[in-house]
Design a protein around this motif. Structure first.
Motif, PDB file in Angstrom:
ATOM      1  N   GLU A 204       0.832  -1.186   0.000  1.00  0.00           N
ATOM      2  CA  GLU A 204       0.000   0.000   0.000  1.00  0.00           C
ATOM      3  C   GLU A 204       0.869   1.240   0.000  1.00  0.00           C
ATOM      4  OE1 GLU A 204      -2.991  -0.053   2.976  1.00  0.00           O
ATOM      5  OE2 GLU A 204      -3.426  -2.164   2.643  1.00  0.00           O
ATOM      6  N   ALA A 205       1.319   1.648  -1.162  1.00  0.00           N
ATOM      7  CA  ALA A 205       2.160   2.827  -1.284  1.00  0.00           C
ATOM      8  C   ALA A 205       1.716   3.644  -2.483  1.00  0.00           C
ATOM      9  CB  ALA A 205       3.621   2.412  -1.452  1.00  0.00           C
ATOM     10  N   VAL A 206       1.906   4.937  -2.384  1.00  0.00           N
ATOM     11  CA  VAL A 206       1.606   5.841  -3.479  1.00  0.00           C
ATOM     12  C   VAL A 206       2.875   6.627  -3.762  1.00  0.00           C
ATOM     13  CG1 VAL A 206       0.208   7.797  -4.227  1.00  0.00           C
ATOM     14  CG2 VAL A 206      -0.801   6.049  -2.774  1.00  0.00           C
ATOM     15  N   VAL A 207       3.218   6.722  -5.015  1.00  0.00           N
ATOM     16  CA  VAL A 207       4.406   7.465  -5.415  1.00  0.00           C
ATOM     17  C   VAL A 207       3.952   8.664  -6.224  1.00  0.00           C
ATOM     18  CG1 VAL A 207       6.552   7.375  -6.727  1.00  0.00           C
ATOM     19  CG2 VAL A 207       5.767   5.359  -5.470  1.00  0.00           C
ATOM     20  N   GLY A 208       4.531   9.807  -5.961  1.00  0.00           N
ATOM     21  CA  GLY A 208       4.164  11.010  -6.697  1.00  0.00           C
ATOM     22  C   GLY A 208       5.340  11.948  -6.803  1.00  0.00           C
TER      23      GLY A 208
ATOM     24  N   LEU B  62      -0.870  15.362  -1.085  1.00  0.00           N
ATOM     25  CA  LEU B  62      -1.699  15.838   0.027  1.00  0.00           C
ATOM     26  C   LEU B  62      -3.147  15.984  -0.428  1.00  0.00           C
ATOM     27  CD1 LEU B  62      -2.039  16.897   2.926  1.00  0.00           C
ATOM     28  CD2 LEU B  62      -1.475  19.176   2.042  1.00  0.00           C
ATOM     29  N   ASP B  63      -3.368  16.542  -1.605  1.00  0.00           N
ATOM     30  CA  ASP B  63      -4.713  16.682  -2.146  1.00  0.00           C
ATOM     31  C   ASP B  63      -5.375  15.315  -2.301  1.00  0.00           C
ATOM     32  OD1 ASP B  63      -6.915  18.183  -3.435  1.00  0.00           O
ATOM     33  OD2 ASP B  63      -6.238  17.126  -5.240  1.00  0.00           O
ATOM     34  N   LEU B  64      -4.650  14.364  -2.828  1.00  0.00           N
ATOM     35  CA  LEU B  64      -5.165  13.003  -2.995  1.00  0.00           C
ATOM     36  C   LEU B  64      -5.528  12.387  -1.641  1.00  0.00           C
ATOM     37  CD1 LEU B  64      -5.692  10.557  -4.869  1.00  0.00           C
ATOM     38  CD2 LEU B  64      -3.299   9.924  -4.507  1.00  0.00           C
ATOM     39  N   TYR B  65      -4.648  12.555  -0.657  1.00  0.00           N
ATOM     40  CA  TYR B  65      -4.895  12.021   0.686  1.00  0.00           C
ATOM     41  C   TYR B  65      -6.148  12.641   1.299  1.00  0.00           C
ATOM     42  CZ  TYR B  65      -4.312  11.113   5.659  1.00  0.00           C
ATOM     43  OH  TYR B  65      -4.525  10.733   6.957  1.00  0.00           O
TER      44      TYR B  65
ATOM     45  N   LYS C 199      -9.605  10.820   2.427  1.00  0.00           N
ATOM     46  CA  LYS C 199     -10.063  10.863   3.821  1.00  0.00           C
ATOM     47  C   LYS C 199     -11.412  11.568   3.950  1.00  0.00           C
ATOM     48  CE  LYS C 199      -8.009   9.414   6.850  1.00  0.00           C
ATOM     49  NZ  LYS C 199      -8.031   8.075   7.438  1.00  0.00           N
ATOM     50  N   SER C 200     -11.716  12.468   3.063  1.00  0.00           N
ATOM     51  CA  SER C 200     -12.962  13.261   3.036  1.00  0.00           C
ATOM     52  C   SER C 200     -13.388  13.774   4.411  1.00  0.00           C
ATOM     53  CB  SER C 200     -14.090  12.492   2.360  1.00  0.00           C
ATOM     54  OG  SER C 200     -14.386  11.296   3.031  1.00  0.00           O
TER      55      SER C 200
ATOM     56  N   ASP D 266      -2.734  26.272   1.150  1.00  0.00           N
ATOM     57  CA  ASP D 266      -3.780  26.470   0.144  1.00  0.00           C
ATOM     58  C   ASP D 266      -4.535  25.174  -0.128  1.00  0.00           C
ATOM     59  OD1 ASP D 266      -3.003  29.113  -0.101  1.00  0.00           O
ATOM     60  OD2 ASP D 266      -1.712  28.733  -1.833  1.00  0.00           O
ATOM     61  N   VAL D 267      -3.829  24.057  -0.188  1.00  0.00           N
ATOM     62  CA  VAL D 267      -4.479  22.761  -0.415  1.00  0.00           C
ATOM     63  C   VAL D 267      -5.402  22.436   0.751  1.00  0.00           C
ATOM     64  CG1 VAL D 267      -4.096  20.271  -0.667  1.00  0.00           C
ATOM     65  CG2 VAL D 267      -2.624  21.883  -1.873  1.00  0.00           C
ATOM     66  N   LEU D 268      -4.937  22.684   1.968  1.00  0.00           N
ATOM     67  CA  LEU D 268      -5.756  22.412   3.154  1.00  0.00           C
ATOM     68  C   LEU D 268      -7.019  23.265   3.163  1.00  0.00           C
ATOM     69  CD1 LEU D 268      -2.858  22.206   5.755  1.00  0.00           C
ATOM     70  CD2 LEU D 268      -4.230  20.291   4.927  1.00  0.00           C
ATOM     71  N   THR D 269      -6.879  24.554   2.870  1.00  0.00           N
ATOM     72  CA  THR D 269      -8.052  25.431   2.884  1.00  0.00           C
ATOM     73  C   THR D 269      -8.973  25.145   1.703  1.00  0.00           C
ATOM     74  OG1 THR D 269      -6.786  27.185   1.797  1.00  0.00           O
ATOM     75  CG2 THR D 269      -6.937  27.269   4.194  1.00  0.00           C
ATOM     76  N   PHE D 270      -8.429  24.695   0.577  1.00  0.00           N
ATOM     77  CA  PHE D 270      -9.262  24.309  -0.567  1.00  0.00           C
ATOM     78  C   PHE D 270     -10.239  23.197  -0.170  1.00  0.00           C
ATOM     79  CE2 PHE D 270     -10.105  21.494  -4.153  1.00  0.00           C
ATOM     80  CZ  PHE D 270     -10.670  22.381  -5.054  1.00  0.00           C
ATOM     81  N   HIS D 271      -9.793  22.322   0.711  1.00  0.00           N
ATOM     82  CA  HIS D 271     -10.634  21.213   1.174  1.00  0.00           C
ATOM     83  C   HIS D 271     -11.564  21.635   2.309  1.00  0.00           C
ATOM     84  CE1 HIS D 271      -9.192  17.740  -1.142  1.00  0.00           C
ATOM     85  NE2 HIS D 271      -8.108  18.471  -1.268  1.00  0.00           N
ATOM     86  N   GLY D 272     -11.597  22.929   2.619  1.00  0.00           N
ATOM     87  CA  GLY D 272     -12.502  23.423   3.647  1.00  0.00           C
ATOM     88  C   GLY D 272     -12.034  23.150   5.057  1.00  0.00           C
ATOM     89  N   LEU D 273     -10.742  22.913   5.210  1.00  0.00           N
ATOM     90  CA  LEU D 273     -10.200  22.586   6.523  1.00  0.00           C
ATOM     91  C   LEU D 273      -9.670  23.833   7.213  1.00  0.00           C
ATOM     92  CD1 LEU D 273      -8.311  19.375   5.433  1.00  0.00           C
ATOM     93  CD2 LEU D 273     -10.586  19.538   6.442  1.00  0.00           C
ATOM     94  N   LYS D 274      -9.741  23.840   8.520  1.00  0.00           N
ATOM     95  CA  LYS D 274      -9.224  24.949   9.309  1.00  0.00           C
ATOM     96  C   LYS D 274      -7.810  24.607   9.764  1.00  0.00           C
ATOM     97  CE  LYS D 274     -10.020  27.658  13.437  1.00  0.00           C
ATOM     98  NZ  LYS D 274     -10.777  27.781  14.678  1.00  0.00           N
TER      99      LYS D 274
END
Length: 104
Positions: free
Chosen positions: A16-20, A27-30, A34-35, A55-63
């Motif tokens: 179970e590994a993801v390479v990028g 991070l966006d994929l993760y 997790k939604s 920016d990625v974190l806030t794009f997902h609506g996270l604080k």
């Protein structure tokens, strides 16, 4: 006698590994996988040195909740991570910019 097939056996590998190529994309994929619900708090230990991570974190609506670690705790973790702490040799190493050579 039974043959020894150990030399031909494949080594154990995590399946179970993801390479990028981009930490932001991973991070966006993760976060997509997790939604987390909008407004969820994500604790971030500054400094984030990769542009766009917040920016990625806030794009997902996270604080984003920044948390500073006490200097003693961060110094202890960095010395244990590099295997030994503060020795003279590491202080005198050249950082590639000539700043640690004592010439100025």
């Amino acid at each position: 006698p039974p043959s020894n097939n150990r030399a031909t056996a494949a080594p154990a590998v995590a399946t179970e590994a993801v390479v990028g190529l981009s930490v932001r994309t991973l991070l966006d994929l993760y976060l997509t996988a997790k939604s987390y619900p909008p407004g969820s708090e994500i604790i971030v230990v500054p400094p984030i040195t990769v542009r766009g991570m917040v920016d990625v974190l806030t794009f997902h609506g996270l604080k984003v909740v920044p948390v500073d670690l006490p200097a003693a705790a961060s110094a202890a973790s960095s010395s244990s991570a590099d295997g030994g702490g503060d020795d003279e040799e590491s202080k005198d190493e050249d950082d590639g910019k000539g700043k640690n050579r004592g010439d100025g």
